[in-house]
Write a protein that holds these residues in place. Structure first.
Motif, PDB file in Angstrom:
ATOM      1  N   GLY A  42      -4.562   1.309  -8.796  1.00 59.03           N
ATOM      2  CA  GLY A  42      -4.263   1.885  -7.495  1.00 59.03           C
ATOM      3  C   GLY A  42      -5.375   1.614  -6.500  1.00 59.03           C
ATOM      4  O   GLY A  42      -5.126   1.242  -5.346  1.00 59.03           O
ATOM      5  N   ILE A  47      -7.519  -0.818  -6.614  1.00 56.47           N
ATOM      6  CA  ILE A  47      -7.481  -2.255  -6.295  1.00 56.47           C
ATOM      7  C   ILE A  47      -6.348  -2.549  -5.305  1.00 56.47           C
ATOM      8  O   ILE A  47      -6.509  -3.334  -4.367  1.00 56.47           O
ATOM      9  N   ALA A  48      -5.220  -1.871  -5.497  1.00 54.22           N
ATOM     10  CA  ALA A  48      -4.069  -2.088  -4.607  1.00 54.22           C
ATOM     11  C   ALA A  48      -4.419  -1.720  -3.170  1.00 54.22           C
ATOM     12  O   ALA A  48      -4.144  -2.484  -2.239  1.00 54.22           O
ATOM     13  N   ILE A  49      -5.031  -0.552  -2.991  1.00 49.38           N
ATOM     14  CA  ILE A  49      -5.395  -0.111  -1.640  1.00 49.38           C
ATOM     15  C   ILE A  49      -6.397  -1.098  -1.040  1.00 49.38           C
ATOM     16  O   ILE A  49      -6.292  -1.493   0.128  1.00 49.38           O
ATOM     17  N   TYR A  86      -6.773  -4.241  -1.803  1.00 48.11           N
ATOM     18  CA  TYR A  86      -6.061  -5.494  -1.539  1.00 48.11           C
ATOM     19  C   TYR A  86      -5.409  -5.460  -0.164  1.00 48.11           C
ATOM     20  O   TYR A  86      -5.515  -6.385   0.631  1.00 48.11           O
ATOM     21  N   ARG A  87      -4.770  -4.360   0.123  1.00 52.90           N
ATOM     22  CA  ARG A  87      -4.073  -4.230   1.400  1.00 52.90           C
ATOM     23  C   ARG A  87      -5.063  -4.220   2.563  1.00 52.90           C
ATOM     24  O   ARG A  87      -4.871  -4.921   3.561  1.00 52.90           O
ATOM     25  N   LYS A 119      -6.400  -7.705   3.180  1.00 48.71           N
ATOM     26  CA  LYS A 119      -5.413  -8.579   3.838  1.00 48.71           C
ATOM     27  C   LYS A 119      -5.352  -8.288   5.333  1.00 48.71           C
ATOM     28  O   LYS A 119      -5.319  -9.196   6.153  1.00 48.71           O
ATOM     29  N   VAL A 120      -5.329  -7.000   5.661  1.00 54.29           N
ATOM     30  CA  VAL A 120      -5.268  -6.621   7.070  1.00 54.29           C
ATOM     31  C   VAL A 120      -6.513  -7.122   7.798  1.00 54.29           C
ATOM     32  O   VAL A 120      -6.438  -7.679   8.898  1.00 54.29           O
ATOM     33  N   ARG A 129      -6.353 -10.713   8.575  1.00 52.99           N
ATOM     34  CA  ARG A 129      -5.401 -11.063   9.633  1.00 52.99           C
ATOM     35  C   ARG A 129      -5.949 -10.755  11.020  1.00 52.99           C
ATOM     36  O   ARG A 129      -5.515 -11.324  11.997  1.00 52.99           O
TER      37      ARG A 129
END
Lengths: 324, 268
Positions: free
Chosen positions: B18, B20-22, B24-25, B28-29, B32
């Motif tokens: 979890g 790592i997931a947060i 990761y997001r 990415k943001v 960008r």
């Protein structure tokens, strides 16, 4: 243990003195496509938010997939998928990245995650667009992506909160087709809330009509319409003579509002001339088989359409944009 | 018993996934939003060159070139602002309803909070690395003479900046967890950021201050980050590394504990 995928016992959610959901008792079968129908503020969304552990109930109990929503929230969360009323995907990520993120949050192993992403993208026809940023998606595409996301981790129940709110008729038709398709393909129970009668009529095996935090009627669409016990006759008249209609045995129910009289009549085709004789001059008359709107009217004395949908996702999306 | 500990392991793995997931997001943001990276590097350089150059033309501090003297302070400033402002993303997450998707996932609020900290810290560390490289270039160019950037001091600097960003991201997230609008967030944080920055001694030495100002700098947790960083890359320090690290770590633990609590209480 029962084979009910969802079971609630006197489930209640209060905000101060306001009872959003009061003593809800509901049993939903495994594999069912179940609808919660009602106007805005009926307590549909609150029911869903409580069953999905986002809100804590004030009192009462509920189990989802056999797990208690208060005592075992983590297990409940693993067994459910949710498509929220407002879009909840990150629009700075691509469709694929949103799904990958979801798989990571739900602890899916990499190989399973990638396989599942392919499957659900195919299910909602977004395979070709997966590499595009979600901000370039249309409202319907975004909703499809979120349906795909809700399904990714193989939930036992998928909750859809107003899945077609704010979509144009074509996208709505499109989403309905996907929902029908996945209820066959994915072997899961689907709970959807809506204030569109056509939606439950078309999709749901059973529905509960909610009004002011309570369930006022429960059954299949056909069963509920049968309760009306006849056809519906709607007449427009400036000064209807209702009193004389009350004496007719075949008139089951009389409802007047703003110069519109709606009657529930057994064998309406046969009895219409006699009715018109009693009422005198009318501007127009129409006979139709009962709809869920008539059922709602029958139980609450109001039409679902009376309540204008407030601040749906389209509205909020616009606020969001103007704030940016 | 074996299954019990297995269950626990699975649960822990889920929480780590979890986090790592947060992260990761957030990463990415960050990737960008290129303008964010550029702004986060350009502003500190403007401070260093224009403010430092302007004031440095007439003063030097205990024999050190003024621009060199404020370089650690400017690094800390850059990290302070980008870290605290990172908290605004939780306000946006709530506004665009993405927060619901995260809060309904089978991971704890603590993991969400930690994932966010790691995300914000990553941004700040990338920003810091770029600034340290620019610092080395400016030193070679003779603009900030006397900057000691060796391998060891650079790693030391990054450790100090990491601890600082961790606590400052936490503060940003705590404020963000309470705010409904980005405008409100901006208002509260500007009230907070300027005193923290000015009192940290980022722009002036701490040894000759009037008593009232000296006391205020002592309460500012950022003072110790600036001091530690000065020690590491300038070799000049007021309080010594032991005290600096003690305060930095103690403060970080405190705000993380408070932030975990704030996330636990956070409404959708």
């Amino acid at each position: 243990m029962s084979n009910h995928i969802i079971e609630t016992e006197n489930l209640t959610k209060q905000y101060g003195n306001l009872v959003a959901v009061g003593n809800l008792n509901l049993k939903i079968e495994e594999g069912e496509l179940f609808g919660l129908l009602g106007p805005n503020g009926a307590g549909k969304s609150t029911t869903i938010l409580t069953l999905t552990t986002i809100l804590k109930p004030t009192s009462g109990h509920a189990t989802v997939g056999g797990f208690d929503i208060v005592k075992q929230p983590s297990q409940v969360r693993k067994s459910i998928g949710i498509v929220f009323q407002d879009p909840s995907s990150d629009d700075t990520l691509t469709g694929y990245e949103n799904l990958k993120l979801h798989g990571m949050l739900y602890g899916m192993p990499v190989s399973l995650r990638e396989e599942r992403i392919r499957e659900v993208l195919k299910l909602v026809d977004l395979t070709d667009r997966k590499g595009e940023l979600v901000k370039r998606y249309s409202g319907g595409m975004r909703r499809r992506l979120e349906i795909a996301r809700g399904l990714m981790h193989h939930p036992k129940v998928l909750f859809l909160d107003e899945p077609t709110l704010g979509l144009d008729p074509q996208s709505r038709e499109n989403i309905w087709a996907y929902i029908e398709n996945l209820s066959h393909e994915e072997h899961i129970s689907l709970i959807l809330t809506t204030h569109y009668m056509e939606e439950v009529d078309r999709l749901c095996d059973r529905l509960a009509i909610m009004d002011r935090g309570k369930i006022v009627a429960l059954g299949s669409p056909a069963e509920l319409k049968r309760i009306i016990g006849g056809e519906v006759v709607v007449m427009k008249s400036a000064s209807p003579d209702i009193g004389s209609l009350k004496s007719l045995a075949y008139v089951k129910h009389i409802e007047t509002k703003d110069g519109v009289v709606s009657l529930t009549v057994v064998n309406a085709n046969e009895h219409l001339p006699e009715i018109l004789q009693k009422t005198g001059m009318v501007d127009s008359v129409e006979i139709h088989s009962p709809t869920l709107n008539d059922v709602f009217l029958h139980y609450t004395g109001r039409e679902i359409r009376d309540e204008a949908p407030e601040g749906g996702w389209g509205q909020r999306a616009m606020n969001y944009r103007s704030n940016k | 018993m074996g299954t019990k500990s297995n269950e626990l392991q699975v649960k822990q793995m889920n929480e780590i996934n979890g986090i790592i997931a947060i992260w990761y997001r957030e990463f990415k943001v960050f990737q960008r939003e290129k303008s964010r990276i550029v702004a986060s590097v350009v502003n500190p350089i403007l401070w260093l060159l224009i403010f430092g150059g302007g004031l440095g033309a007439s003063i030097s501090i205990s024999g050190i070139n003024y621009q060199t003297f404020i370089f650690p302070g400017i690094l800390i400033q850059a990290v302070l602002f980008s870290s605290v402002f990172f908290g605004v993303y939780i306000v946006w997450d709530r506004k665009i309803d993405f927060l619901k998707e995260v809060l309904v996932a089978p991971i704890s609020r603590t993991s969400i909070f930690i994932g966010k900290i790691v995300g914000g810290a990553t941004d700040s560390i990338i920003q810091s690395i770029i600034l340290l490289i620019l610092g080395a270039i400016l030193e070679k160019a003779g603009l900030i003479p006397g900057l000691k950037l060796t391998f060891v001091s650079t790693v030391g600097a990054l450790i100090i900046l990491f601890i600082t960003t961790t606590s400052m991201v936490s503060i940003g997230l705590i404020i963000g967890s309470r705010m409904e609008s980005p405008e409100g967030f901006q208002l509260i944080t500007s009230f907070l950021l300027f005193p923290i920055f000015f009192l940290s001694g980022a722009l002036f030495p701490l040894n000759r201050l009037p008593a009232w100002l000296g006391t205020l700098t002592l309460i500012d947790p950022l003072t110790y980050s600036v001091d530690a960083l000065r020690h590491t890359i300038l070799g000049a320090s007021q309080y010594g590394l032991a005290l600096d690290f003690g305060v930095m770590i103690g403060f970080t633990v405190l705000v993380i504990a408070f932030g975990t609590y704030a996330f636990e209480k956070m409404k959708v």
